[in-house]
Write a protein that holds these residues in place. Sequence first.
Motif, PDB file in Angstrom:
ATOM      1  N   ALA A 236       0.838  -1.204   0.000  1.00 44.71           N
ATOM      2  CA  ALA A 236       0.000   0.000   0.000  1.00 44.71           C
ATOM      3  C   ALA A 236       0.875   1.257   0.000  1.00 44.71           C
ATOM      4  N   ALA A 237       1.932   1.243   0.809  1.00 44.67           N
ATOM      5  CA  ALA A 237       2.840   2.398   0.855  1.00 44.67           C
ATOM      6  C   ALA A 237       3.563   2.581  -0.470  1.00 44.67           C
ATOM      7  N   PHE A 238       4.016   1.478  -1.083  1.00 41.33           N
ATOM      8  CA  PHE A 238       4.687   1.568  -2.379  1.00 41.33           C
ATOM      9  C   PHE A 238       3.750   2.155  -3.439  1.00 41.33           C
ATOM     10  N   ALA A 239       2.480   1.771  -3.401  1.00 40.24           N
ATOM     11  CA  ALA A 239       1.509   2.290  -4.366  1.00 40.24           C
ATOM     12  C   ALA A 239       1.324   3.792  -4.190  1.00 40.24           C
ATOM     13  N   VAL A 240       1.186   4.235  -2.954  1.00 38.79           N
ATOM     14  CA  VAL A 240       0.997   5.659  -2.680  1.00 38.79           C
ATOM     15  C   VAL A 240       2.203   6.467  -3.148  1.00 38.79           C
ATOM     16  N   LEU A 241       3.401   5.902  -3.000  1.00 41.30           N
ATOM     17  CA  LEU A 241       4.623   6.612  -3.364  1.00 41.30           C
ATOM     18  C   LEU A 241       4.981   6.480  -4.844  1.00 41.30           C
TER      19      LEU A 241
ATOM     20  N   TYR B 194       5.686   3.657  -6.757  1.00 38.81           N
ATOM     21  CA  TYR B 194       6.701   2.682  -7.145  1.00 38.81           C
ATOM     22  C   TYR B 194       6.157   1.536  -8.010  1.00 38.81           C
ATOM     23  N   LEU B 195       4.849   1.485  -8.235  1.00 31.48           N
ATOM     24  CA  LEU B 195       4.280   0.384  -9.009  1.00 31.48           C
ATOM     25  C   LEU B 195       4.278   0.758 -10.495  1.00 31.48           C
ATOM     26  N   ASP B 196       5.404   0.521 -11.167  1.00 39.68           N
ATOM     27  CA  ASP B 196       5.575   0.907 -12.570  1.00 39.68           C
ATOM     28  C   ASP B 196       5.547  -0.325 -13.483  1.00 39.68           C
ATOM     29  N   PRO B 197       5.695  -0.146 -14.815  1.00 43.84           N
ATOM     30  CA  PRO B 197       5.634  -1.299 -15.735  1.00 43.84           C
ATOM     31  C   PRO B 197       6.672  -2.381 -15.457  1.00 43.84           C
ATOM     32  N   ALA B 198       7.875  -2.011 -15.038  1.00 47.69           N
ATOM     33  CA  ALA B 198       8.894  -3.028 -14.740  1.00 47.69           C
ATOM     34  C   ALA B 198       8.455  -3.891 -13.559  1.00 47.69           C
ATOM     35  N   VAL B 199       7.905  -3.261 -12.532  1.00 46.92           N
ATOM     36  CA  VAL B 199       7.387  -4.010 -11.384  1.00 46.92           C
ATOM     37  C   VAL B 199       6.260  -4.924 -11.827  1.00 46.92           C
ATOM     38  N   ALA B 200       5.360  -4.407 -12.671  1.00 42.85           N
ATOM     39  CA  ALA B 200       4.242  -5.220 -13.149  1.00 42.85           C
ATOM     40  C   ALA B 200       4.736  -6.438 -13.930  1.00 42.85           C
ATOM     41  N   THR B 201       5.787  -6.270 -14.716  1.00 46.91           N
ATOM     42  CA  THR B 201       6.349  -7.381 -15.492  1.00 46.91           C
ATOM     43  C   THR B 201       6.907  -8.468 -14.575  1.00 46.91           C
ATOM     44  N   VAL B 202       7.650  -8.048 -13.576  1.00 43.77           N
ATOM     45  CA  VAL B 202       8.235  -9.013 -12.646  1.00 43.77           C
ATOM     46  C   VAL B 202       7.145  -9.733 -11.858  1.00 43.77           C
ATOM     47  N   VAL B 203       6.137  -8.988 -11.418  1.00 41.96           N
ATOM     48  CA  VAL B 203       5.038  -9.599 -10.664  1.00 41.96           C
ATOM     49  C   VAL B 203       4.279 -10.589 -11.536  1.00 41.96           C
ATOM     50  N   ALA B 204       4.050 -10.234 -12.796  1.00 40.14           N
ATOM     51  CA  ALA B 204       3.345 -11.146 -13.699  1.00 40.14           C
ATOM     52  C   ALA B 204       4.117 -12.445 -13.899  1.00 40.14           C
ATOM     53  N   ALA B 205       5.438 -12.352 -13.942  1.00 38.41           N
ATOM     54  CA  ALA B 205       6.270 -13.549 -14.118  1.00 38.41           C
ATOM     55  C   ALA B 205       6.115 -14.516 -12.958  1.00 38.41           C
ATOM     56  N   ALA B 206       5.759 -13.979 -11.812  1.00 42.95           N
ATOM     57  CA  ALA B 206       5.581 -14.831 -10.636  1.00 42.95           C
ATOM     58  C   ALA B 206       4.422 -15.806 -10.804  1.00 42.95           C
ATOM     59  N   ALA B 207       3.473 -15.481 -11.686  1.00 39.26           N
ATOM     60  CA  ALA B 207       2.344 -16.376 -11.921  1.00 39.26           C
ATOM     61  C   ALA B 207       2.798 -17.716 -12.482  1.00 39.26           C
ATOM     62  N   VAL B 208       3.984 -17.731 -13.088  1.00 40.18           N
ATOM     63  CA  VAL B 208       4.569 -18.981 -13.583  1.00 40.18           C
ATOM     64  C   VAL B 208       5.514 -19.579 -12.551  1.00 40.18           C
ATOM     65  N   GLY B 209       6.428 -18.759 -12.036  1.00 42.97           N
ATOM     66  CA  GLY B 209       7.477 -19.274 -11.157  1.00 42.97           C
ATOM     67  C   GLY B 209       7.014 -19.705  -9.793  1.00 42.97           C
ATOM     68  N   VAL B 210       6.127 -18.942  -9.175  1.00 42.15           N
ATOM     69  CA  VAL B 210       5.729 -19.233  -7.792  1.00 42.15           C
ATOM     70  C   VAL B 210       4.929 -20.532  -7.662  1.00 42.15           C
ATOM     71  N   PRO B 211       3.878 -20.759  -8.469  1.00 46.84           N
ATOM     72  CA  PRO B 211       3.156 -22.034  -8.323  1.00 46.84           C
ATOM     73  C   PRO B 211       4.050 -23.249  -8.547  1.00 46.84           C
ATOM     74  N   ALA B 212       4.934 -23.161  -9.546  1.00 39.55           N
ATOM     75  CA  ALA B 212       5.833 -24.287  -9.803  1.00 39.55           C
ATOM     76  C   ALA B 212       6.787 -24.499  -8.630  1.00 39.55           C
ATOM     77  N   GLY B 213       7.319 -23.409  -8.098  1.00 37.36           N
ATOM     78  CA  GLY B 213       8.237 -23.520  -6.970  1.00 37.36           C
ATOM     79  C   GLY B 213       7.561 -24.030  -5.713  1.00 37.36           C
ATOM     80  N   TRP B 214       6.344 -23.548  -5.452  1.00 30.34           N
ATOM     81  CA  TRP B 214       5.647 -24.020  -4.249  1.00 30.34           C
ATOM     82  C   TRP B 214       5.254 -25.488  -4.383  1.00 30.34           C
ATOM     83  N   TRP B 215       4.819 -25.890  -5.577  1.00 25.72           N
ATOM     84  CA  TRP B 215       4.482 -27.303  -5.808  1.00 25.72           C
ATOM     85  C   TRP B 215       5.705 -28.174  -5.517  1.00 25.72           C
TER      86      TRP B 215
END
Length: 242
Positions: A179-184, A186-207
């Motif tokens: 929430a603080a990062f959003a207000v300041l 910091y949520l830019d396209p590069a952050v969005a790209t990295v976060v989107a990549a987590a949709a692939v990496g995180v489920p596989a890693g947690w599994w």
Amino acid sequence: MTLAALAAAAAAVFLLAATAQAVTGFGFALVAVPLLVLVTDSITAVVATTAVGLVLTGLIGYRERGHVQRPTAVRFIVAGLIGMPLGLVALARLDERSLTILIAVAVLLAAGLLWSGVRVPAGPGPQWGAGLLSGALLTSTGMNGPPVVLMMQARALPPRPFRATLQVVFFGQDVAAVAAFAVLGYLDPAVATVVAAAAVGVPAGWWLGDRLFGLLPPAGFRILVLTTVTASAAVSLATAAI
């Protein structure tokens, strides 16, 4: 680096980080942040890792909510909220090189403490102090885990309550930090790209990590995680120092 290449690298990083988190209950940011710093800027690494951690810890904390040590979790979360403004000041005022060095040094210090197996007092007072430090570290380096992990280790909890309580603490702190990062801004396209990549990496890693959780000796995997984060932090520090 193109956004496509950044996404591919981030997916691989998050796979490793989620595996570590699933097996040990910690290590997500310790693995993710210094590795992401090698492929993107430090602020993007911190903000994106915190955003991804929010989703991951929220899902796992909810799934394992019956094992959470609630009074301890509340202390860590509230204390973390108090400490976060200090980290936000550091994030805003440090240049890229200084922030990268801060992240690398924080990882190396944390890994050293976790390697040492040092025992700290486990009472409410030290828990409040650890929570304050955890919050400050989260908003400056993305790595709020080490102070909380050290305190939880002092309580000698069984693996499942240990893991469940950590997830709830991290989730509570991550909500406020994102929430603080959003207000300041910091949520830019590069952050969005990295976060989107987590949709692939995180489920596989947690599994993968969830299956390793019952197969590998916790001590052995803990050594592997600490070796990985120490090496990645050393590379980040060397890169920033050049």
